[in-house]
Write a protein that holds these residues in place. Structure first.
Motif, PDB file in Angstrom:
ATOM      1  N   THR A 174       1.323  -0.873  -0.017  1.00 21.19           N
ATOM      2  CA  THR A 174       0.227  -0.072  -0.264  1.00 21.19           C
ATOM      3  C   THR A 174       0.896   0.817   0.041  1.00 21.19           C
ATOM      4  N   SER A 175       0.259   2.436  -0.360  1.00 23.66           N
ATOM      5  CA  SER A 175       1.038   3.666   0.049  1.00 23.66           C
ATOM      6  C   SER A 175       0.442   4.891   0.199  1.00 23.66           C
ATOM      7  N   ASP A 176       0.544   5.544   1.128  1.00 24.94           N
ATOM      8  CA  ASP A 176      -0.215   5.982   2.283  1.00 24.94           C
ATOM      9  C   ASP A 176      -1.838   5.587   2.657  1.00 24.94           C
ATOM     10  N   GLY A 177      -2.157   4.084   2.103  1.00 24.57           N
ATOM     11  CA  GLY A 177      -2.709   3.503   3.130  1.00 24.57           C
ATOM     12  C   GLY A 177      -4.174   3.190   1.873  1.00 24.57           C
ATOM     13  N   LEU A 178      -3.801   3.296   0.902  1.00 24.33           N
ATOM     14  CA  LEU A 178      -4.388   2.834  -0.466  1.00 24.33           C
ATOM     15  C   LEU A 178      -3.423   1.678  -1.028  1.00 24.33           C
ATOM     16  N   PRO A 179      -4.078   0.704  -1.488  1.00 27.43           N
ATOM     17  CA  PRO A 179      -3.375  -1.419  -2.004  1.00 27.43           C
ATOM     18  C   PRO A 179      -2.748  -0.272  -3.497  1.00 27.43           C
ATOM     19  N   LEU A 180      -2.247  -0.881  -3.775  1.00 30.08           N
ATOM     20  CA  LEU A 180      -1.575  -0.830  -5.308  1.00 30.08           C
ATOM     21  C   LEU A 180      -2.093  -1.104  -6.622  1.00 30.08           C
ATOM     22  N   GLY A 181      -3.402  -1.754  -6.071  1.00 29.14           N
ATOM     23  CA  GLY A 181      -3.470  -2.984  -7.355  1.00 29.14           C
ATOM     24  C   GLY A 181      -2.651  -3.465  -7.991  1.00 29.14           C
ATOM     25  N   ASP A 182      -2.518  -3.701  -8.928  1.00 29.81           N
ATOM     26  CA  ASP A 182      -1.669  -4.369  -9.487  1.00 29.81           C
ATOM     27  C   ASP A 182      -0.174  -3.309  -9.815  1.00 29.81           C
ATOM     28  N   ALA A 183      -0.396  -2.261 -10.438  1.00 31.77           N
ATOM     29  CA  ALA A 183       0.864  -1.397 -10.584  1.00 31.77           C
ATOM     30  C   ALA A 183       0.466   0.365 -10.051  1.00 31.77           C
ATOM     31  N   ARG A 184       1.098   1.004  -9.885  1.00 27.33           N
ATOM     32  CA  ARG A 184       0.768   1.640  -9.955  1.00 27.33           C
ATOM     33  C   ARG A 184       2.098   3.138 -10.278  1.00 27.33           C
ATOM     34  N   GLU A 185       1.999   3.640 -11.099  1.00 26.20           N
ATOM     35  CA  GLU A 185       2.890   4.901 -11.438  1.00 26.20           C
ATOM     36  C   GLU A 185       2.949   6.107 -11.003  1.00 26.20           C
ATOM     37  N   TRP A 186       4.155   6.639 -10.813  1.00 29.86           N
ATOM     38  CA  TRP A 186       4.895   8.168 -10.156  1.00 29.86           C
ATOM     39  C   TRP A 186       5.524   8.438 -10.773  1.00 29.86           C
ATOM     40  N   SER A 187       5.455  10.605 -11.324  1.00 28.33           N
ATOM     41  CA  SER A 187       6.147  11.116 -12.373  1.00 28.33           C
ATOM     42  C   SER A 187       7.681  10.833 -11.618  1.00 28.33           C
ATOM     43  N   LEU A 188       8.683  11.719 -11.740  1.00 30.27           N
ATOM     44  CA  LEU A 188       9.585  11.660 -11.056  1.00 30.27           C
ATOM     45  C   LEU A 188       9.815  12.432 -10.350  1.00 30.27           C
ATOM     46  N   GLU A 189       8.871  13.557 -10.388  1.00 28.91           N
ATOM     47  CA  GLU A 189       8.732  14.876  -9.332  1.00 28.91           C
ATOM     48  C   GLU A 189       8.364  14.712  -8.138  1.00 28.91           C
ATOM     49  N   GLU A 190       7.295  13.055  -8.116  1.00 23.72           N
ATOM     50  CA  GLU A 190       6.822  13.017  -7.128  1.00 23.72           C
ATOM     51  C   GLU A 190       7.512  11.554  -6.495  1.00 23.72           C
ATOM     52  N   VAL A 191       9.030  11.031  -7.133  1.00 22.37           N
ATOM     53  CA  VAL A 191       9.370  10.580  -6.734  1.00 22.37           C
ATOM     54  C   VAL A 191      10.522  11.098  -5.807  1.00 22.37           C
ATOM     55  N   ARG A 192      10.899  12.417  -6.451  1.00 18.07           N
ATOM     56  CA  ARG A 192      12.149  13.461  -5.738  1.00 18.07           C
ATOM     57  C   ARG A 192      11.517  13.523  -4.195  1.00 18.07           C
ATOM     58  N   ALA A 193       9.886  13.755  -3.811  1.00 16.88           N
ATOM     59  CA  ALA A 193       9.652  14.190  -2.380  1.00 16.88           C
ATOM     60  C   ALA A 193       8.817  12.946  -1.968  1.00 16.88           C
ATOM     61  N   GLY A 194       9.402  11.611  -2.270  1.00 15.70           N
ATOM     62  CA  GLY A 194       9.707  11.138  -1.891  1.00 15.70           C
ATOM     63  C   GLY A 194       8.021  10.198  -2.176  1.00 15.70           C
ATOM     64  N   ILE A 195       7.797   8.406  -2.326  1.00 20.47           N
ATOM     65  CA  ILE A 195       6.461   7.617  -2.022  1.00 20.47           C
ATOM     66  C   ILE A 195       6.672   6.489  -0.813  1.00 20.47           C
ATOM     67  N   PRO A 196       5.734   6.840  -0.195  1.00 18.27           N
ATOM     68  CA  PRO A 196       6.017   5.438   1.120  1.00 18.27           C
ATOM     69  C   PRO A 196       5.071   4.464   0.425  1.00 18.27           C
ATOM     70  N   LEU A 197       5.594   3.261   1.033  1.00 22.89           N
ATOM     71  CA  LEU A 197       5.052   2.152   0.496  1.00 22.89           C
ATOM     72  C   LEU A 197       5.120   1.020   2.107  1.00 22.89           C
ATOM     73  N   GLU A 198       4.545   0.664   2.161  1.00 22.90           N
ATOM     74  CA  GLU A 198       3.940   0.125   3.346  1.00 22.90           C
ATOM     75  C   GLU A 198       3.661  -1.741   2.847  1.00 22.90           C
ATOM     76  N   LEU A 199       4.534  -2.342   3.258  1.00 18.40           N
ATOM     77  CA  LEU A 199       4.536  -4.079   2.435  1.00 18.40           C
ATOM     78  C   LEU A 199       4.050  -5.279   4.412  1.00 18.40           C
ATOM     79  N   ALA A 200       3.141  -5.689   3.652  1.00 15.55           N
ATOM     80  CA  ALA A 200       2.290  -6.672   3.865  1.00 15.55           C
ATOM     81  C   ALA A 200       2.112  -5.812   5.720  1.00 15.55           C
TER      82      ALA A 200
END
Length: 523
Positions: free
Chosen positions: A103-129
């Motif tokens: 999940t990311s920010d409490g939302l399931p990723l489903g099969d896949a999710r895409e982020w822009s480089l600007e969003e990645v630069r700001a930081g993408i949290p990923l919660e595993l299991a």
């Protein structure tokens, strides 16, 4: 955190400099084995098209102080690859395999999710299991860290820059001005400058000018002769003489009165001071380090601060980034403060590996909440939150967020942003997030404003402190302090000392370039 925080865009890079492009990084922000927080996995060549896959057993995450690491290793994660990372035209895609739960920010990723480089630069949290948390972000492989310094926790580009600045100037007998928001660790930087200097065995005094009554400030700083004022029954040395041979750190220098500013300027220009009521000067062998969270340039325009004093204080400037702009450091800093609190209450066993099937003491959802907070109080606020969490959860199997802390860590409500100051060259721009500024837009603004960093920030509608951070993270912008002596000297002679022509050729801020020229004795 920079020498005059000056910048320049380079001409097209040589092949040997290609490695300066940013790389994607995964940083552990929560793990059942608490001591692993802060370990990193550099996704080499991901941005160039290489695919990366993640499983329980591979690849290895490594701590900053070691070349050896370990895989995620949690038994609740799949042995088969459960996350895939791919470069796309728009940014980075994270795909979740059938064995994965992310999940990311409490939302399931489903099969896949895409982020822009600007969003990645700001930081993408990923919660595993529900067991671990990662931060996907960008870093600069060329931003190599200087040697580790006590208390300076983290590996963000901004903090590496601060360490490098300290290493660059610590052994010089220059006055240093440290700029940064409240709570960013300005005194820690001053202590590091002292500890790494030839004065390390001499006194280090830290004085908050905002805490000294104005009528007593002169006597407290410079001393007083016997009988200089009512109650002065004996001579007083003052802080300058108490720090003789060492370092005097003056915090909140923007609070200095006009009288104190004049006396400080004299000390910096002559190396002598006059105690209050004395007629004979006293030699002052003190290195002065000053700090402020105020905009001294505005103070100068308003007549509240003397420009010559700023120039003397800023023999070298170090800019500290706010905590919200170094999110990959939040979890390691939290662990650092949590360790201190655990040791104080006798629960240090939380730091050692236990039953791998136990519930994590640091819930990943809480770690992500810490990442997403704006931290207006910066590191000081994080230290306080860590202490309250640890003590408030004493004896509990995991950290619990009480009602008051839950309210404090709520995402801030959006506030109306004040308009940018008007300039004769541009229409006012509404304030916005620095993460909304693209690299081409940043370069265009700097060039349009003749590499005046303040005017470029106003043009973009972002705070000046934020534009410094954008500049640091850009792979095509360098600091004026990074210009070699040979390049600067050659440009000076080819341009016949014309500062405007040098600015256009080197794309360096006028203020910084002028300072470099004076330092080298060229002009």
């Amino acid at each position: 955190m920079l020498a005059d925080v000056s910048t320049a865009a380079e001409p097209p890079r040589r092949a040997s400099e290609a490695a300066s492009h940013p790389v994607a990084v995964l940083t552990l922000v929560a793990h059942p084995h608490l001591a692993r927080v802060g370990e990193r996995l550099v996704l080499e060549d991901l941005l160039a098209g290489q695919e990366w896959v993640l499983s329980r057993n591979a690849p290895d995450f490594t701590p900053a102080s070691s070349a050896f690491g370990a895989p995620l290793g949690d038994p609740f994660l799949s042995r088969k690859p459960f996350l895939r990372f791919n470069r796309t035209d728009a940014g980075i895609r994270v795909s979740v395999g059938p064995e994965g739960k992310c999940t990311s920010d409490g939302l399931p990723l489903g099969d896949a999710r895409e982020w822009s480089l600007e969003e990645v630069r700001a930081g993408i949290p990923l919660e595993l299991a529900g067991r671990l948390a990662l931060l996907l972000h960008l870093s600069d492989p060329k931003s190599t860290s200087a040697r580790s310094l006590p208390g300076m926790v983290g590996e963000s580009v901004g903090l590496r820059r601060v360490r490098k600045d300290i290493e660059r100037v610590a052994d010089l007998d220059l006055s240093v001005l440290i700029r940064g928001e409240t709570g960013t660790g300005k005194e820690l930087v001053a202590q590091a400058l002292h500890q790494q200097s030839p004065r390390a065995k001499k006194p280090f005094l830290s004085i908050n000018l905002g805490a000294i009554p104005k009528e007593l400030a002169a006597a407290e700083l410079f001393g007083a002769a016997k009988g200089a004022f009512t109650g002065a029954h004996q001579a007083r040395d003052g802080f300058f003489r108490a720090a003789q041979g060492g370092t005097l750190f003056l915090d909140e220098i923007g609070e200095a009165s006009a009288e104190i500013q004049v006396m400080l300027l004299r000390v910096l220009e002559t190396g002598e001071l006059f105690p209050v009521g004395a007629s004979t000067p006293v030699r002052a062998d003190v290195r002065l380090v000053a700090a402020t969270d105020a905009d001294l340039d505005t103070h100068i325009r308003d007549g509240r601060f003397k420009a010559p004093l700023l120039h003397r204080l800023a023999g070298y400037e170090i800019q500290l980034p706010p905590l919200r702009e170094r999110r990959e450091d939040i979890a390691p800093l939290f662990l650092h403060f949590a360790r201190e609190a655990l040791e104080s209450i006798g629960e240090s066993h939380r730091l050692t590996p236990g039953d791998p099937y136990q519930e994590p003491w640091l819930p990943p959802a809480l770690a992500i909440r810490l990442l997403r907070h704006s931290w207006p109080g910066n590191i000081r606020q994080l230290r306080n939150v860590a202490r309250q969490l640890v003590v408030g959860s004493r004896g509990q199997p995991r950290l619990e967020l009480g009602p008051r802390l839950a309210q404090e860590l709520e995402p801030p409500l959006p506030r109306a942003r004040p308009p940018a100051p008007e300039s004769p060259d541009a229409e006012p721009v509404a304030r916005r997030k620095s993460t909304d500024v693209t690299e081409p837009e940043l370069l265009e603004a700097l060039r349009a404003q003749d590499w005046d960093v303040k005017r470029a920030a106003d043009h973009l509608g972002i705070p000046r402190s934020s534009i410094y951070n954008l500049i640091e993270r850009s792979p095509v912008i360098r600091l004026a302090g990074d210009l070699s002596v040979e390049e600067l000297t050659r440009c000076f002679h080819e341009c016949q000392g014309d500062l405007d022509a040098m600015v256009r050729r080197l794309e360096v801020s006028r203020r910084a370039l002028s300072r470099r020229i004076k330092e080298l004795g060229l002009g």
